[in-house]
Write a protein that holds these residues in place. Sequence first.
Motif, PDB file in Angstrom:
ATOM      1  N   ASP A   1       7.832   0.443  -9.647  1.00 33.88           N
ATOM      2  CA  ASP A   1       7.001   1.546 -10.137  1.00 33.88           C
ATOM      3  C   ASP A   1       6.646   2.505  -9.011  1.00 33.88           C
ATOM      4  O   ASP A   1       5.485   2.900  -8.840  1.00 33.88           O
ATOM      5  CB  ASP A   1       5.724   1.002 -10.799  1.00 33.88           C
ATOM      6  N   ASN A   2       7.635   2.878  -8.259  1.00 36.10           N
ATOM      7  CA  ASN A   2       7.424   3.691  -7.058  1.00 36.10           C
ATOM      8  C   ASN A   2       8.399   4.868  -7.053  1.00 36.10           C
ATOM      9  O   ASN A   2       9.501   4.764  -6.511  1.00 36.10           O
ATOM     10  CB  ASN A   2       7.623   2.835  -5.806  1.00 36.10           C
ATOM     11  N   PRO A   3       8.016   5.996  -7.650  1.00 35.78           N
ATOM     12  CA  PRO A   3       8.906   7.161  -7.662  1.00 35.78           C
ATOM     13  C   PRO A   3       9.172   7.667  -6.242  1.00 35.78           C
ATOM     14  O   PRO A   3       8.249   7.853  -5.451  1.00 35.78           O
ATOM     15  CB  PRO A   3       8.109   8.208  -8.468  1.00 35.78           C
ATOM     16  N   THR A   4      10.428   7.874  -5.920  1.00 36.22           N
ATOM     17  CA  THR A   4      10.822   8.451  -4.638  1.00 36.22           C
ATOM     18  C   THR A   4      12.216   9.019  -4.819  1.00 36.22           C
ATOM     19  O   THR A   4      12.849   8.844  -5.868  1.00 36.22           O
ATOM     20  CB  THR A   4      10.782   7.403  -3.517  1.00 36.22           C
ATOM     21  N   TYR A   5      12.729   9.698  -3.823  1.00 36.58           N
ATOM     22  CA  TYR A   5      14.084  10.249  -3.950  1.00 36.58           C
ATOM     23  C   TYR A   5      15.086   9.100  -4.019  1.00 36.58           C
ATOM     24  O   TYR A   5      14.964   8.102  -3.311  1.00 36.58           O
ATOM     25  CB  TYR A   5      14.408  11.225  -2.825  1.00 36.58           C
TER      26      TYR A   5
ATOM     27  N   GLY B   1      31.746   2.737  19.692  1.00 33.85           N
ATOM     28  CA  GLY B   1      32.387   1.436  19.540  1.00 33.85           C
ATOM     29  C   GLY B   1      31.474   0.487  18.803  1.00 33.85           C
ATOM     30  O   GLY B   1      30.738   0.891  17.900  1.00 33.85           O
ATOM     31  N   ALA B   2      31.510  -0.776  19.189  1.00 26.56           N
ATOM     32  CA  ALA B   2      30.676  -1.787  18.541  1.00 26.56           C
ATOM     33  C   ALA B   2      29.198  -1.457  18.732  1.00 26.56           C
ATOM     34  O   ALA B   2      28.816  -0.784  19.703  1.00 26.56           O
ATOM     35  CB  ALA B   2      30.984  -3.165  19.118  1.00 26.56           C
ATOM     36  N   GLY B   3      28.365  -1.922  17.796  1.00 25.94           N
ATOM     37  CA  GLY B   3      26.935  -1.659  17.876  1.00 25.94           C
ATOM     38  C   GLY B   3      26.140  -2.802  17.277  1.00 25.94           C
ATOM     39  O   GLY B   3      26.685  -3.667  16.573  1.00 25.94           O
ATOM     40  N   PRO B   4      24.828  -2.829  17.519  1.00 24.72           N
ATOM     41  CA  PRO B   4      23.988  -3.937  17.058  1.00 24.72           C
ATOM     42  C   PRO B   4      23.548  -3.785  15.609  1.00 24.72           C
ATOM     43  O   PRO B   4      23.650  -2.706  15.014  1.00 24.72           O
ATOM     44  CB  PRO B   4      22.782  -3.852  17.995  1.00 24.72           C
ATOM     45  N   ILE B   5      23.027  -4.865  15.044  1.00 23.08           N
ATOM     46  CA  ILE B   5      22.263  -4.812  13.801  1.00 23.08           C
ATOM     47  C   ILE B   5      20.818  -4.520  14.191  1.00 23.08           C
ATOM     48  O   ILE B   5      20.264  -5.188  15.066  1.00 23.08           O
ATOM     49  CB  ILE B   5      22.345  -6.147  13.031  1.00 23.08           C
ATOM     50  N   VAL B   6      20.221  -3.529  13.567  1.00 21.45           N
ATOM     51  CA  VAL B   6      18.855  -3.119  13.901  1.00 21.45           C
ATOM     52  C   VAL B   6      17.969  -3.263  12.667  1.00 21.45           C
ATOM     53  O   VAL B   6      18.357  -2.850  11.562  1.00 21.45           O
ATOM     54  CB  VAL B   6      18.815  -1.664  14.406  1.00 21.45           C
ATOM     55  N   LEU B   7      16.798  -3.853  12.845  1.00 19.17           N
ATOM     56  CA  LEU B   7      15.779  -3.923  11.800  1.00 19.17           C
ATOM     57  C   LEU B   7      14.660  -2.952  12.170  1.00 19.17           C
ATOM     58  O   LEU B   7      14.150  -2.982  13.280  1.00 19.17           O
ATOM     59  CB  LEU B   7      15.234  -5.345  11.664  1.00 19.17           C
ATOM     60  N   GLN B   8      14.282  -2.122  11.212  1.00 24.60           N
ATOM     61  CA  GLN B   8      13.372  -1.012  11.473  1.00 24.60           C
ATOM     62  C   GLN B   8      11.901  -1.396  11.345  1.00 24.60           C
ATOM     63  O   GLN B   8      11.507  -2.123  10.438  1.00 24.60           O
ATOM     64  CB  GLN B   8      13.684   0.125  10.497  1.00 24.60           C
ATOM     65  N   ASP B   9      11.117  -0.863  12.266  1.00 24.01           N
ATOM     66  CA  ASP B   9       9.653  -0.906  12.163  1.00 24.01           C
ATOM     67  C   ASP B   9       9.197   0.431  11.585  1.00 24.01           C
ATOM     68  O   ASP B   9       9.208   1.447  12.283  1.00 24.01           O
ATOM     69  CB  ASP B   9       9.029  -1.140  13.540  1.00 24.01           C
ATOM     70  N   HIS B  10       8.801   0.438  10.306  1.00 24.25           N
ATOM     71  CA  HIS B  10       8.327   1.655   9.660  1.00 24.25           C
ATOM     72  C   HIS B  10       6.826   1.574   9.398  1.00 24.25           C
ATOM     73  O   HIS B  10       6.273   2.341   8.619  1.00 24.25           O
ATOM     74  CB  HIS B  10       9.088   1.893   8.346  1.00 24.25           C
ATOM     75  N   GLY B  11       6.171   0.600  10.042  1.00 22.45           N
ATOM     76  CA  GLY B  11       4.733   0.467   9.918  1.00 22.45           C
ATOM     77  C   GLY B  11       4.269  -0.432   8.794  1.00 22.45           C
ATOM     78  O   GLY B  11       3.062  -0.555   8.560  1.00 22.45           O
TER      79      GLY B  11
ATOM     80  N   LYS C   1       0.838  -1.187   0.000  1.00 25.73           N
ATOM     81  CA  LYS C   1       0.000   0.000   0.000  1.00 25.73           C
ATOM     82  C   LYS C   1       0.878   1.244   0.000  1.00 25.73           C
ATOM     83  O   LYS C   1       2.037   1.202   0.385  1.00 25.73           O
ATOM     84  CB  LYS C   1      -0.910   0.005   1.229  1.00 25.73           C
ATOM     85  N   GLY C   2       0.281   2.360  -0.417  1.00 20.23           N
ATOM     86  CA  GLY C   2       0.977   3.624  -0.351  1.00 20.23           C
ATOM     87  C   GLY C   2       1.917   3.855  -1.525  1.00 20.23           C
ATOM     88  O   GLY C   2       1.940   3.107  -2.500  1.00 20.23           O
ATOM     89  N   GLU C   3       2.714   4.896  -1.392  1.00 18.30           N
ATOM     90  CA  GLU C   3       3.677   5.253  -2.419  1.00 18.30           C
ATOM     91  C   GLU C   3       4.854   5.958  -1.767  1.00 18.30           C
ATOM     92  O   GLU C   3       4.827   6.307  -0.592  1.00 18.30           O
ATOM     93  CB  GLU C   3       3.024   6.168  -3.464  1.00 18.30           C
ATOM     94  N   GLY C   4       5.888   6.141  -2.561  1.00 16.30           N
ATOM     95  CA  GLY C   4       7.077   6.782  -2.034  1.00 16.30           C
ATOM     96  C   GLY C   4       7.651   6.028  -0.851  1.00 16.30           C
ATOM     97  O   GLY C   4       7.765   4.800  -0.863  1.00 16.30           O
TER      98      GLY C   4
ATOM     99  N   ARG D   1       5.859   2.838   1.140  1.00 17.44           N
ATOM    100  CA  ARG D   1       5.568   1.633   0.365  1.00 17.44           C
ATOM    101  C   ARG D   1       6.574   0.526   0.718  1.00 17.44           C
ATOM    102  O   ARG D   1       7.690   0.486   0.213  1.00 17.44           O
ATOM    103  CB  ARG D   1       5.631   1.960  -1.132  1.00 17.44           C
ATOM    104  N   GLY D   2       6.171  -0.390   1.601  1.00 14.03           N
ATOM    105  CA  GLY D   2       7.054  -1.506   1.977  1.00 14.03           C
ATOM    106  C   GLY D   2       8.360  -1.045   2.585  1.00 14.03           C
ATOM    107  O   GLY D   2       9.422  -1.569   2.261  1.00 14.03           O
ATOM    108  N   ASN D   3       8.292  -0.108   3.502  1.00 12.95           N
ATOM    109  CA  ASN D   3       9.489   0.520   4.048  1.00 12.95           C
ATOM    110  C   ASN D   3       9.983  -0.196   5.307  1.00 12.95           C
ATOM    111  O   ASN D   3       9.214  -0.536   6.195  1.00 12.95           O
ATOM    112  CB  ASN D   3       9.199   1.985   4.380  1.00 12.95           C
TER     113      ASN D   3
END
Length: 267
Positions: free
Chosen positions: A160-164, A244-254, A134-137, A140-142
């Motif tokens: 087919d999703n125009p964005t920057y 220093g060292a840091g984690p791998i993070v997976l984002q919740d963008h909705g 759903k959505g655009e830009g 869309r699957g962010n």
Amino acid sequence: MLNFTYNISKLLTTNKRRSNTLHMKKQLGSIAALLALSLAGTAQTTFKPEDTEFYSPKPPVVMLRNEIPSDALILFDGSGLQQWVSSEHPEQAAPWTVRDNILTVKPGTGAIQTKQQFEDFQLHVEWRSPEVVKGEGQGRGNSGIFLQGLYEIQVLDNNDNPTYVNGQAGSIYKQRPPLVEVRAGEDKWHRYDIIYRAPRFNKDGMLISKGTVTVLHNGVLVQNNTQIEGTTEYIGLPKMKAHGAGPIVLQDHGDLVDFRRIWIRPL
């Protein structure tokens, strides 16, 4: 030969002023090697093949098991989220959904991150856009994959999703667009192979060198040893802060983005 001798003398004089003894030894070793090569060339010394061969130390042996290197740490194989916690509440278990060996973002619960922290590494992540997009830009699957929790490699449905362009899939978010736009195959899964070198700071927190990243998207090179300018900000310029060292993070963008087959090799 006089010019070469003069340059050697000049470099030695400079090195005497340095306080870093280890650096001086490395420089002197290089000078000695250059001088030896120069003298060898002048005398037309004949080398044997074995003069430039060495047999130790031997590289470790790595095997592939189900296409995963044997020295890799498995971050997600479908069996559960033992390696992950909530980013907002690290003392709590990761709240995302696992079903049929697939990890899915649970919108509204926040990002998740690895329990373990890393510096330089090779990271493999597979992801898929929601079944119903759903959505655009940018809506869309962010999602996103944050290296050391600070530097985002974008996850987005590009079809087919125009964005920057510095916000599309395969970009270093808001910094560098991918070299090419890669689409998913018939199985709809995307595969990122990420080779990352963390930034270096001295003991006083001053930057020595910026981080770099190489990204292959479905086997296609989209970031080629690209320099990361700092944190990947949504608004404003990148920030560079000592860490220093840091984690791998997976984002919740909705969005209901899927993940599978996540592994990492610390380098």
